[in-house]
Design an enzyme around this catalytic site. Structure first.
Site, PDB file in Angstrom:
ATOM      1  N   GLY A  93       0.779  -1.238   0.000  1.00  0.00           N
ATOM      2  CA  GLY A  93       0.000   0.000   0.000  1.00  0.00           C
ATOM      3  C   GLY A  93       0.806   1.282   0.000  1.00  0.00           C
TER       4      GLY A  93
ATOM      5  N   ASP B  88      -3.526   1.638  11.648  1.00  0.00           N
ATOM      6  CA  ASP B  88      -4.865   1.212  12.064  1.00  0.00           C
ATOM      7  C   ASP B  88      -4.758   0.633  13.476  1.00  0.00           C
ATOM      8  OD1 ASP B  88      -7.398   0.169  12.276  1.00  0.00           O
ATOM      9  OD2 ASP B  88      -7.424  -0.838  10.363  1.00  0.00           O
TER      10      ASP B  88
ATOM     11  N   LYS C  64      -5.872   6.156  11.529  1.00  0.00           N
ATOM     12  CA  LYS C  64      -7.282   5.905  11.821  1.00  0.00           C
ATOM     13  C   LYS C  64      -7.580   6.217  13.264  1.00  0.00           C
ATOM     14  CE  LYS C  64      -9.606   2.622   8.921  1.00  0.00           C
ATOM     15  NZ  LYS C  64     -10.103   1.281   8.700  1.00  0.00           N
TER      16      LYS C  64
ATOM     17  N   PHE D 117     -14.198   1.923   6.296  1.00  0.00           N
ATOM     18  CA  PHE D 117     -13.432   1.179   5.306  1.00  0.00           C
ATOM     19  C   PHE D 117     -13.028   2.100   4.168  1.00  0.00           C
ATOM     20  CE2 PHE D 117     -12.062  -3.111   4.686  1.00  0.00           C
ATOM     21  CZ  PHE D 117     -11.413  -2.951   3.461  1.00  0.00           C
TER      22      PHE D 117
ATOM     23  N   ARG E 201      -6.493   0.344  -5.381  1.00  0.00           N
ATOM     24  CA  ARG E 201      -5.223   0.966  -4.985  1.00  0.00           C
ATOM     25  C   ARG E 201      -4.868   2.134  -5.899  1.00  0.00           C
ATOM     26  NH1 ARG E 201      -2.395  -2.355  -1.228  1.00  0.00           N
ATOM     27  NH2 ARG E 201      -2.617  -4.590  -1.562  1.00  0.00           N
TER      28      ARG E 201
END
Ligand code: PRP
Length: 183
Positions: free
Chosen positions: A48, A107, A135, A156, A169
């Site tokens: 990512g 996260d 997050k 999400f 992506r």
């Protein structure tokens, strides 16, 4: 906007502008290290963060090096499993180098917690973390991030490197995925 996206959280322009700011901060803060002849290495956590690192690196006006690691932190769904393993390690020894770990999202924090401990054992001169997104979750490991792009809601999200089942992506913006896509 892509049909599976409910809302755009950060536009392409907003992301680019924030990255410029972070790049300028890094340039300022690491100028002395480079002037002393020491080296700075950006480490991106695949997959990512590769997009973020590619853009960030080009906003840093210093001769930084780049390397990549692949780590698996998610089980099979959308939640962190706590199981972390190295799928691809760094190409070279980082002893004595100034490390900046480049992540796309923080996260649960399990990935970075594991990674920072692992990298610290290799005796770099310093380690800092830059994450594009953090997050807002109740249970997040305490990770010291020197640079944070944006705080984001516990929803999400996909795009700009973030995927759902390997898709989205390559969206140039970050958006909230419609729930019917993953339900
Ligand atoms: C994502 C993201 C971070 C990690 C963050 O990677 O890129 O590395 O999860 O989650 P955590 O803070 O809960 O540990 P993922 O494992 O989905 O792999 P990817 O980058 O290949 O999508």
């Amino acid at each position: 906007m892509h049909k599976d996206i409910q809302d755009i959280l950060f536009t392409e322009e907003e992301i680019a502008q924030r990255i410029e700011e972070i790049g300028a901060d890094i340039t300022k803060e690491y100028a002395e290290v480079i002037a002393k002849g020491e080296s700075v290495l950006l480490i991106s956590v695949l997959r990512g963060a590769a997009i973020f690192m590619a853009d960030l690196a080009r906003t840093i006006d210093l001769p930084v090096e780049m390397d990549y690691m692949a780590i698996s932190s998610y089980g099979n769904g959308t939640k962190s499993s706590g199981v972390v393993r190295i799928l691809k390690d760094l190409t070279s020894d980082i002893k004595g180098q100034h490390i900046i770990v480049v992540e796309d999202i923080l996260d649960s924090g399990l990935t970075l917690k594991y990674l920072l401990k692992n990298l610290a054992s290799r005796e770099p001169a310093s380690i800092e973390v830059v994450t594009l997104l953090r997050k807002k979750t109740l249970q997040q490991a305490k990770i010291n991030c020197k640079y944070i792009g944006f705080e984001c809601p516990d929803q999400f999200i996909v795009g700009y490197g973030l995927d759902y089942a390997e898709r989205y992506r390559n969206l140039p913006y970050i958006g909230i995925l419609k729930s019917e896509v993953y339900h």
